[in-house]
Write a protein that holds these residues in place. Structure first.
Motif, PDB file in Angstrom:
ATOM      1  N   MET A   1       0.817  -1.195   0.000  1.00 19.47           N
ATOM      2  CA  MET A   1       0.000   0.000   0.000  1.00 19.47           C
ATOM      3  C   MET A   1       0.863   1.261   0.000  1.00 19.47           C
ATOM      4  SD  MET A   1      -3.091   0.852  -0.366  1.00 19.47           S
ATOM      5  CE  MET A   1      -4.079  -0.555   0.127  1.00 19.47           C
ATOM      6  N   ARG A   2       1.994   1.237   0.705  1.00 18.78           N
ATOM      7  CA  ARG A   2       2.900   2.389   0.694  1.00 18.78           C
ATOM      8  C   ARG A   2       3.379   2.671  -0.724  1.00 18.78           C
ATOM      9  NH1 ARG A   2       7.243   4.869   3.965  1.00 18.78           N
ATOM     10  NH2 ARG A   2       9.024   5.258   2.606  1.00 18.78           N
ATOM     11  N   ARG A   3       3.737   1.609  -1.438  1.00 19.25           N
ATOM     12  CA  ARG A   3       4.195   1.770  -2.816  1.00 19.25           C
ATOM     13  C   ARG A   3       3.093   2.363  -3.682  1.00 19.25           C
ATOM     14  NH1 ARG A   3       6.479  -3.290  -6.425  1.00 19.25           N
ATOM     15  NH2 ARG A   3       6.953  -2.113  -8.327  1.00 19.25           N
ATOM     16  N   THR A   4       1.853   1.915  -3.466  1.00 19.44           N
ATOM     17  CA  THR A   4       0.725   2.452  -4.223  1.00 19.44           C
ATOM     18  C   THR A   4       0.511   3.922  -3.915  1.00 19.44           C
ATOM     19  OG1 THR A   4      -0.366   0.291  -4.278  1.00 19.44           O
ATOM     20  CG2 THR A   4      -1.751   2.234  -4.642  1.00 19.44           C
ATOM     21  N   LEU A   5       0.649   4.307  -2.648  1.00 17.12           N
ATOM     22  CA  LEU A   5       0.474   5.705  -2.265  1.00 17.12           C
ATOM     23  C   LEU A   5       1.539   6.590  -2.899  1.00 17.12           C
ATOM     24  CD1 LEU A   5      -0.511   5.469   1.511  1.00 17.12           C
ATOM     25  CD2 LEU A   5      -1.955   6.163  -0.396  1.00 17.12           C
ATOM     26  N   LEU A   6       2.765   6.108  -2.950  1.00 16.15           N
ATOM     27  CA  LEU A   6       3.832   6.866  -3.595  1.00 16.15           C
ATOM     28  C   LEU A   6       3.504   7.095  -5.074  1.00 16.15           C
ATOM     29  CD1 LEU A   6       6.940   5.131  -1.992  1.00 16.15           C
ATOM     30  CD2 LEU A   6       6.215   7.494  -1.611  1.00 16.15           C
ATOM     31  N   LYS A   7       2.998   6.053  -5.727  1.00 20.03           N
ATOM     32  CA  LYS A   7       2.616   6.177  -7.133  1.00 20.03           C
ATOM     33  C   LYS A   7       1.430   7.136  -7.290  1.00 20.03           C
ATOM     34  CE  LYS A   7       4.197   1.629  -8.707  1.00 20.03           C
ATOM     35  NZ  LYS A   7       3.785   0.337  -9.328  1.00 20.03           N
ATOM     36  N   ALA A   8       0.456   7.031  -6.389  1.00 22.80           N
ATOM     37  CA  ALA A   8      -0.723   7.894  -6.472  1.00 22.80           C
ATOM     38  C   ALA A   8      -0.334   9.365  -6.323  1.00 22.80           C
ATOM     39  CB  ALA A   8      -1.738   7.503  -5.405  1.00 22.80           C
ATOM     40  N   ALA A   9       0.550   9.659  -5.370  1.00 20.03           N
ATOM     41  CA  ALA A   9       0.980  11.041  -5.161  1.00 20.03           C
ATOM     42  C   ALA A   9       1.725  11.569  -6.384  1.00 20.03           C
ATOM     43  CB  ALA A   9       1.861  11.127  -3.919  1.00 20.03           C
TER      44      ALA A   9
ATOM     45  N   ASN B   1       1.498  10.443  -9.502  1.00 17.34           N
ATOM     46  CA  ASN B   1       0.534  10.573 -10.592  1.00 17.34           C
ATOM     47  C   ASN B   1      -0.232  11.882 -10.479  1.00 17.34           C
ATOM     48  OD1 ASN B   1      -2.563  10.160 -11.289  1.00 17.34           O
ATOM     49  ND2 ASN B   1      -1.391   8.957 -12.760  1.00 17.34           N
ATOM     50  N   ASN B   2      -0.655  12.219  -9.265  1.00 20.67           N
ATOM     51  CA  ASN B   2      -1.403  13.449  -9.070  1.00 20.67           C
ATOM     52  C   ASN B   2      -0.538  14.664  -9.362  1.00 20.67           C
ATOM     53  OD1 ASN B   2      -2.541  15.671  -6.903  1.00 20.67           O
ATOM     54  ND2 ASN B   2      -4.150  14.465  -7.874  1.00 20.67           N
TER      55      ASN B   2
ATOM     56  N   LEU C   1      -9.249  10.697 -16.754  1.00 21.54           N
ATOM     57  CA  LEU C   1      -8.228   9.685 -16.512  1.00 21.54           C
ATOM     58  C   LEU C   1      -6.881  10.249 -16.935  1.00 21.54           C
ATOM     59  CD1 LEU C   1      -9.950   6.551 -18.127  1.00 21.54           C
ATOM     60  CD2 LEU C   1     -10.037   7.256 -15.714  1.00 21.54           C
ATOM     61  N   ASN C   2      -5.853  10.049 -16.121  1.00 19.83           N
ATOM     62  CA  ASN C   2      -4.503  10.391 -16.542  1.00 19.83           C
ATOM     63  C   ASN C   2      -3.561   9.262 -16.147  1.00 19.83           C
ATOM     64  OD1 ASN C   2      -4.599  11.532 -13.647  1.00 19.83           O
ATOM     65  ND2 ASN C   2      -2.436  11.736 -14.143  1.00 19.83           N
ATOM     66  N   GLU C   3      -2.825   8.775 -17.130  1.00 17.64           N
ATOM     67  CA  GLU C   3      -1.898   7.667 -16.902  1.00 17.64           C
ATOM     68  C   GLU C   3      -0.516   8.215 -16.602  1.00 17.64           C
ATOM     69  OE1 GLU C   3       1.346   5.213 -17.776  1.00 17.64           O
ATOM     70  OE2 GLU C   3       0.660   6.585 -19.345  1.00 17.64           O
ATOM     71  N   GLY C   4       0.112   7.671 -15.551  1.00 16.52           N
ATOM     72  CA  GLY C   4       1.460   8.095 -15.206  1.00 16.52           C
ATOM     73  C   GLY C   4       1.895   7.484 -13.897  1.00 16.52           C
ATOM     74  N   ALA C   5       3.202   7.274 -13.728  1.00 17.15           N
ATOM     75  CA  ALA C   5       3.790   6.723 -12.512  1.00 17.15           C
ATOM     76  C   ALA C   5       3.318   5.297 -12.240  1.00 17.15           C
ATOM     77  CB  ALA C   5       3.496   7.624 -11.303  1.00 17.15           C
TER      78      ALA C   5
END
Length: 243
Positions: free
Chosen positions: A2-10, A12-13, A175-179
């Protein structure tokens, strides 16, 4: 995980915020632990997005302090992506708290269940104007505050989605793809169960950007609708404002 997902989410945003700003001619800049914009951002977009959790808090606060000390007449906002900063001493106040949300892989039955809505993509300046009016509400206010540009519509990593009704878009989102993820934002719905929209948008994302989890953030009733539709809560964030 989940930490890895949060890093990607931040990240991406932050990539999306930077894309919107660059389309307006006011690009931001990426550091190791945050993204920032020195020139002022469009409405609803932050001047800072943090990209690392609590262990980077001291460095982030120092960078934010230096940023807000620079001369500028407008206010400041910070997206505290991991809700780990204390910005009160810099004169900030909390605007709102929210939750990161995750539609994990696989986007279940994305290709099996019959869609309830027919999704289209804004592909022209005219499409974008219609989309923007539907998202912003009042047409006059939409034109006055419009900040999405045709440059964004043309990007292959961005989709302005809408499901049309007779009088125009019924619902939609971006939708935006990234990270390594797909960001979902600016969800709107009029006269339709929001859970339907929140359930179908990630499935549409899976069709357009296969193999990637879908992330976003929400609060209040929209967060409730997203969670009921099948999203998972992934962690807290906070929006700070000053001035």
């Amino acid at each position: 995980m989940m930490r890895r997902t949060l890093l990607k989410a931040a990240r991406n945003n932050a990539l999306w915020c930077d894309a919107v700003c660059r389309a307006q001619g006011v690009p931001g800049e990426f550091g190791e632990t945050l993204w920032l914009n020195r020139f002022g951002t469009p409405p609803f977009y932050p001047d800072v997005v943090t990209l690392a959790p609590a262990e980077a808090a001291t460095e982030q606060v120092e960078a934010i302090a230096a940023l807000v000390a620079s001369p500028r007449h407008s206010g400041w906002s910070v997206k505290d992506s991991f809700r780990c900063l204390d910005l009160h001493r810099l004169g900030f106040s909390v605007l709102f708290d929210a939750e990161w949300i995750l539609w994990p892989l696989p986007a279940d039955d994305a290709g099996e269940r019959q869609a309830e809505l027919s999704w289209e993509t804004a592909r022209s300046e005219a499409d974008l104007q219609i989309w923007h009016r539907a998202w912003a509400g009042d047409a006059t206010a939409a034109e006055a505050s419009r900040f999405f540009t045709a440059d964004l519509v043309a990007r292959p990593d961005v989709s302005f989605l809408f499901a049309p009704a007779d009088a125009g878009p019924l619902c939609g989102g971006i939708l935006n793809e990234g990270a390594g993820v797909v960001g979902l934002s600016n969800v709107f719905h009029a006269g339709i169960d929001p859970e339907i929209v929140w359930r179908e948008l990630p499935r549409e994302a899976a069709r357009r950007f296969p193999g990637l989890p879908v992330v976003g953030y929400e609060s209040g009733d929209e967060l409730t609708a997203a969670l009921r539709a099948g999203f998972q809560s992934a962690g807290p964030l906070r929006i700070w404002t000053k001035g």
